[in-house]
Structure formats: C-alpha cells, structure tokens
Design a protein around this motif. Sequence first.
Motif, mmCIF file in Angstrom:
data_model
loop_
_atom_site.group_PDB
_atom_site.id
_atom_site.type_symbol
_atom_site.label_atom_id
_atom_site.label_comp_id
_atom_site.label_asym_id
_atom_site.label_seq_id
_atom_site.Cartn_x
_atom_site.Cartn_y
_atom_site.Cartn_z
ATOM 1 N N VAL A 63 0.873 -1.176 0.000
ATOM 2 C CA VAL A 63 0.000 0.000 0.000
ATOM 3 C C VAL A 63 0.910 1.226 0.000
ATOM 4 N N TRP A 64 0.863 2.017 -1.072
ATOM 5 C CA TRP A 64 1.758 3.163 -1.215
ATOM 6 C C TRP A 64 1.248 4.413 -0.533
ATOM 7 N N SER A 65 -0.066 4.679 -0.664
ATOM 8 C CA SER A 65 -0.590 5.906 -0.046
ATOM 9 C C SER A 65 -2.071 5.760 0.256
ATOM 10 N N LEU A 66 -2.537 6.676 1.097
ATOM 11 C CA LEU A 66 -3.922 6.709 1.544
ATOM 12 C C LEU A 66 -4.455 8.119 1.342
ATOM 13 N N THR A 67 -5.614 8.217 0.686
ATOM 14 C CA THR A 67 -6.273 9.511 0.529
ATOM 15 C C THR A 67 -7.602 9.465 1.285
ATOM 16 N N GLU A 68 -8.409 10.483 1.129
ATOM 17 C CA GLU A 68 -9.701 10.541 1.813
ATOM 18 C C GLU A 68 -10.616 9.390 1.400
ATOM 19 N N ASN A 69 -10.542 8.980 0.120
ATOM 20 C CA ASN A 69 -11.487 7.982 -0.384
ATOM 21 C C ASN A 69 -10.870 6.731 -0.996
ATOM 22 N N HIS A 70 -9.546 6.704 -1.161
ATOM 23 C CA HIS A 70 -8.892 5.591 -1.848
ATOM 24 C C HIS A 70 -7.570 5.213 -1.197
ATOM 25 N N ILE A 71 -7.106 4.007 -1.540
ATOM 26 C CA ILE A 71 -5.719 3.657 -1.278
ATOM 27 C C ILE A 71 -5.066 3.452 -2.633
ATOM 28 N N SER A 72 -3.800 3.768 -2.691
ATOM 29 C CA SER A 72 -3.025 3.566 -3.903
ATOM 30 C C SER A 72 -2.101 2.380 -3.662
ATOM 31 N N LEU A 73 -2.232 1.383 -4.530
ATOM 32 C CA LEU A 73 -1.416 0.187 -4.424
ATOM 33 C C LEU A 73 -0.201 0.308 -5.324
ATOM 34 N N LYS A 74 0.759 -0.542 -5.101
ATOM 35 C CA LYS A 74 1.933 -0.585 -5.968
ATOM 36 C C LYS A 74 1.454 -0.760 -7.407
ATOM 37 N N GLY A 75 2.010 0.012 -8.313
ATOM 38 C CA GLY A 75 1.607 -0.050 -9.712
ATOM 39 C C GLY A 75 0.563 0.991 -10.072
ATOM 40 N N GLY A 76 0.199 1.872 -9.113
ATOM 41 C CA GLY A 76 -0.745 2.942 -9.401
ATOM 42 C C GLY A 76 -2.202 2.534 -9.382
ATOM 43 N N VAL A 77 -2.516 1.358 -8.874
ATOM 44 C CA VAL A 77 -3.899 0.888 -8.805
ATOM 45 C C VAL A 77 -4.593 1.565 -7.631
ATOM 46 N N LEU A 78 -5.785 2.134 -7.873
ATOM 47 C CA LEU A 78 -6.579 2.765 -6.814
ATOM 48 C C LEU A 78 -7.693 1.830 -6.379
ATOM 49 N N LEU A 79 -7.902 1.750 -5.080
ATOM 50 C CA LEU A 79 -8.962 0.923 -4.520
ATOM 51 C C LEU A 79 -9.798 1.799 -3.590
ATOM 52 N N PRO A 80 -11.115 1.909 -3.846
ATOM 53 C CA PRO A 80 -11.959 2.753 -2.997
ATOM 54 C C PRO A 80 -12.056 2.195 -1.572
ATOM 55 N N LEU A 81 -11.953 3.064 -0.592
ATOM 56 C CA LEU A 81 -12.056 2.639 0.808
ATOM 57 C C LEU A 81 -13.401 1.990 1.105
ATOM 58 N N ASN A 82 -14.469 2.486 0.481
ATOM 59 C CA ASN A 82 -15.794 1.962 0.805
ATOM 60 C C ASN A 82 -16.040 0.554 0.256
ATOM 61 N N SER A 83 -15.087 0.020 -0.517
ATOM 62 C CA SER A 83 -15.220 -1.345 -1.034
ATOM 63 C C SER A 83 -14.478 -2.370 -0.171
ATOM 64 N N ILE A 84 -13.697 -1.909 0.793
ATOM 65 C CA ILE A 84 -12.837 -2.801 1.574
ATOM 66 C C ILE A 84 -13.644 -3.591 2.608
ATOM 67 N N LEU A 85 -13.392 -4.904 2.608
ATOM 68 C CA LEU A 85 -14.063 -5.815 3.530
ATOM 69 C C LEU A 85 -13.146 -6.268 4.664
ATOM 70 N N ASN A 86 -11.829 -6.360 4.382
ATOM 71 C CA ASN A 86 -10.897 -6.826 5.384
ATOM 72 C C ASN A 86 -9.470 -6.392 5.019
ATOM 73 N N VAL A 87 -8.649 -6.211 6.048
ATOM 74 C CA VAL A 87 -7.242 -5.871 5.888
ATOM 75 C C VAL A 87 -6.451 -6.785 6.797
ATOM 76 N N HIS A 88 -5.414 -7.411 6.254
ATOM 77 C CA HIS A 88 -4.590 -8.320 7.049
ATOM 78 C C HIS A 88 -3.116 -8.031 6.797
ATOM 79 N N PHE A 89 -2.342 -7.903 7.889
ATOM 80 C CA PHE A 89 -0.907 -7.601 7.790
ATOM 81 C C PHE A 89 -0.102 -8.880 7.892
#
Length: 89
Positions: A63-89
């Motif tokens: 995970v490269w960065s976090l904005t108000e509504n998205h996370i930016s993944l390696k490779g420039g892929v954006l994922l909306p925060l409101n679509s996230i179901l789970n996060v595991h480290f």
Amino acid sequence: MMFENLIPKEEVETYHIVPADEDRSDYWKQHLNYAVRLGNEFKSKTTITFNTTAGPRSVETTVWSLTENHISLKGGVLLPLNSILNVHF
C-alpha cells in the motif's frame, strides 16, 4: 492464512469494484495508515479483501498511499475505501 479468491494486483482493475454492504472507511483508514508505513518503510505487503460484482476478491500488495477515499497500491492501482471488507498484515 489462506485467502479465497486471491488475485494478482495487476488484475484488480479488471473487476468492477462496488461498495461493501457497510461503509467502514473511517475504521479502515486507521489500519491502512499502518499498512502505508509497512509498505514504504519496510517493503512489507498487506492483504486487502474488497467487494466486486463477482464477489469478494483479495490482493496481496504494497500500500503506497492513503487519501480521503482511496488507497493507492503498488503499480498505481486505486482501490476505494468503501469497497474494503478486510485488511490483514
């Protein structure tokens, strides 16, 4: 830990991403700040499960960065925060 429907990060944008049944964006922001630090400082990956029209999908990535509504993944892929179901480290 085994994740069903684990896809490569390059395939994330091939799915139609939709909001989760419950928007937990504020909750996930706290966790994802830690994921950004893990990715940027330690090159560690995080597994994120998100909602799509084809059902939940998981991706293991940096995970490269976090904005108000998205996370930016390696490779420039954006994922909306409101679509996230789970996060595991």
